[in-house]
Scaffold this motif. Structure first.
Motif, PDB file in Angstrom:
ATOM      1  N   ALA A 122      -6.324  -1.514  -5.455  1.00  0.00           N
ATOM      2  CA  ALA A 122      -6.911  -0.616  -4.466  1.00  0.00           C
ATOM      3  C   ALA A 122      -7.079  -1.381  -3.154  1.00  0.00           C
ATOM      4  O   ALA A 122      -7.423  -2.566  -3.153  1.00  0.00           O
ATOM      5  CB  ALA A 122      -8.267  -0.096  -4.937  1.00  0.00           C
ATOM      6  N   TYR A 125       0.866  -1.183   0.000  1.00  0.00           N
ATOM      7  CA  TYR A 125       0.000   0.000   0.000  1.00  0.00           C
ATOM      8  C   TYR A 125       0.896   1.224   0.000  1.00  0.00           C
ATOM      9  O   TYR A 125       1.662   1.451   0.939  1.00  0.00           O
ATOM     10  CB  TYR A 125      -0.904  -0.009   1.237  1.00  0.00           C
ATOM     11  CG  TYR A 125      -1.792   1.207   1.385  1.00  0.00           C
ATOM     12  CD1 TYR A 125      -2.789   1.493   0.450  1.00  0.00           C
ATOM     13  CD2 TYR A 125      -1.640   2.069   2.467  1.00  0.00           C
ATOM     14  CE1 TYR A 125      -3.604   2.604   0.586  1.00  0.00           C
ATOM     15  CE2 TYR A 125      -2.466   3.177   2.621  1.00  0.00           C
ATOM     16  CZ  TYR A 125      -3.437   3.448   1.672  1.00  0.00           C
ATOM     17  OH  TYR A 125      -4.248   4.543   1.806  1.00  0.00           O
ATOM     18  N   ASP A 126       0.834   2.025  -1.067  1.00  0.00           N
ATOM     19  CA  ASP A 126       1.712   3.177  -1.202  1.00  0.00           C
ATOM     20  C   ASP A 126       0.970   4.302  -1.929  1.00  0.00           C
ATOM     21  O   ASP A 126       1.143   4.502  -3.131  1.00  0.00           O
ATOM     22  CB  ASP A 126       2.980   2.782  -1.984  1.00  0.00           C
ATOM     23  CG  ASP A 126       3.985   3.916  -2.081  1.00  0.00           C
ATOM     24  OD1 ASP A 126       3.885   4.860  -1.273  1.00  0.00           O
ATOM     25  OD2 ASP A 126       4.863   3.857  -2.960  1.00  0.00           O
ATOM     26  N   PRO A 127       0.120   5.042  -1.229  1.00  0.00           N
ATOM     27  CA  PRO A 127      -0.651   6.124  -1.873  1.00  0.00           C
ATOM     28  C   PRO A 127       0.269   7.139  -2.545  1.00  0.00           C
ATOM     29  O   PRO A 127       1.238   7.606  -1.946  1.00  0.00           O
ATOM     30  CB  PRO A 127      -1.414   6.760  -0.707  1.00  0.00           C
ATOM     31  CG  PRO A 127      -1.441   5.721   0.357  1.00  0.00           C
ATOM     32  CD  PRO A 127      -0.169   4.949   0.215  1.00  0.00           C
TER      33      PRO A 127
END
Length: 436
Positions: free
Chosen positions: A423, A50-52
């Motif tokens: 996502a 997870y790496d926005p």
């Protein structure tokens, strides 16, 4: 140099009743830190990362631009931006980005001849502008007409990505770099109700940009060499900057096989956003808001106290945690241009310099590593040259096209797959539709 697989192993620890170690490979580029190879993470460990914003994720291998944000280093194909800005022309930098080496005398002459030959737009493009309101945003006109060029140069359809020849890639690269100044100038001229001006043989790339912007049919136009060289260096400083949002957009869209004109139009759309391409215009708005040097203390207090969302525009950068190497170069250009125009005592420049001095000596900004970036002085230069602020991002796009087409070309030659991020789903659990 391609990234090399390292013999060492990175370990992911996952808990499924008991602890389990899953080895992952590491990779090493020519410069920069080690990179964790995540390609087999989901298959081997059943989890994904997870790496926005993808700030910690490499989406591709690239040999074009290297940035060290901690040290304030920017290299294009290994050459420092400071040297390119001082010693190279914009066409030479565009060639470098796309081909990996600076051109020799023969290559340079052929490339510059090709840029002149391809600088003209199809005459039907004039009709596109009649469909726009005169007060349309210039980026709207640029994006629309650029995408429209796909219908004139459509030999690379969406189902032909792996069949595009090297000659076609070269021609697309040449055409896009060549036609963007003409398109940008026509956007400006149309919005002002001025006659459209054609490229003039014998002028350099930067000189033609200014010629098509400011000349009139009834009068001879003389090149100001100081302004032309300043404008050229501004183009060089904006030519490429790694995997920023517009460049990533060009690569992502281009990987689907779309026509390169439409692909670059997507980059223009991404650049349009004020969080990306409109920062220099925001700097001028900020200076206008401050008004005079006497207004700096009150403004800085509002920034420190975060009143009404007040921000110090033109300072800080998502990548650089040190001085942006382009900022000092832009500052020098600013002084040269204002001195040439007799505006070296311009109140806005005095205000900008005092604001810079104040921020660089204020512990609040020092502790947050907020240093001037490339946008802080560029707007002052462009406005002094007579370019309205609504056109700033348009000429950012003219410059960045050199990087976009280089990145597009590299992406095609590497046979990169299309992007498909995941996502982290946070919606409702599975549920049934109620019976009626």
């Amino acid at each position: 140099m391609a990234a090399q697989q390292d013999a060492g192993q990175w370990v992911l620890r996952r808990v499924e009743g008991t602890a389990q170690e899953v080895p992952l490979g590491s990779m090493k580029g020519q410069l920069g830190p080690d990179v964790v190879d995540m390609r087999t993470l989901y298959r081997r460990a059943g989890v994904f990362s997870y790496d926005p914003g993808f700030a910690n994720t490499a989406s591709c291998m690239s040999a074009i631009t290297y940035i060290d944000g901690e040290a304030g280093i920017l290299l294009h194909r290994g050459y420092p931006i400071e040297q390119l800005c001082q010693k190279a022309s914009f066409p030479e930098v565009a060639w470098l980005l796309s081909h990996g080496e600076l051109p020799d005398a023969r290559q340079k002459a052929r490339f510059e001849h090709g840029l002149m030959a391809e600088a003209h737009l199809h005459e039907q493009i004039r009709n596109f502008f009649n469909g726009f309101r005169r007060d349309s945003h210039p980026m709207a006109m640029l994006c629309g007409t650029l995408a429209g060029l796909s219908s004139f140069y459509g030999n690379q359809g969406a189902d032909q990505r792996h069949r595009i020849t090297s000659e076609e890639r070269e021609m697309s690269t040449l055409r896009l770099v060549a036609k963007m100044p003409t398109l940008a100038a026509w956007v400006y001229r149309y919005s002002r109700g001025l006659p459209l001006i054609y490229p003039r043989p014998g002028l350099s790339y930067a000189e033609n940009c200014l010629h098509m912007l400011f000349s009139m049919p009834e009068a001879a136009w003389e090149v100001n060499p100081v302004l032309a060289r300043a404008f050229e260096r501004i183009l060089i400083l904006h030519a490429d900057h790694g995997q920023n949002v517009s460049t990533s957009t060009v690569r992502t869209v281009g990987a689907t096989g779309v026509n390169p004109f439409a692909c670059v139009a997507a980059g223009v759309a991404a650049l349009w956003g004020p969080a990306h391409g409109g920062a220099n215009e925001a700097v001028l708005d900020m200076l206008d808001e401050i008004g005079t040097v006497d207004g700096i203390p009150d403004f800085m207090n509002r920034v420190r106290n975060q009143e009404d969302g007040t921000r110090l525009m033109g300072f800080g950068h998502r990548v650089y945690r040190n001085l942006d190497p382009r900022a000092g170069l832009m500052r020098n250009i600013c002084h040269e241009v204002l001195a040439e125009l007799g505006m070296d005592h311009d109140p806005r420049l005095e205000l900008a310099m005092k604001l810079e001095e104040t921020a660089l000596n204020d512990e609040y900004f020092i502790s947050r590593r907020l240093y001037p970036n490339v946008d802080f002085y560029s707007g002052i230069i462009l406005r002094a040259m007579g370019i309205p602020s609504s056109m700033f991002t348009v000429f950012f796009a003219v410059a960045r096209t050199a990087g976009w087409v280089a990145q597009w070309k590299e992406m095609l030659e590497s046979r990169a797959g299309i992007s498909r991020p995941r996502a982290l789903y946070v919606g409702p659990d599975r549920r049934d539709v109620p019976a009626s």
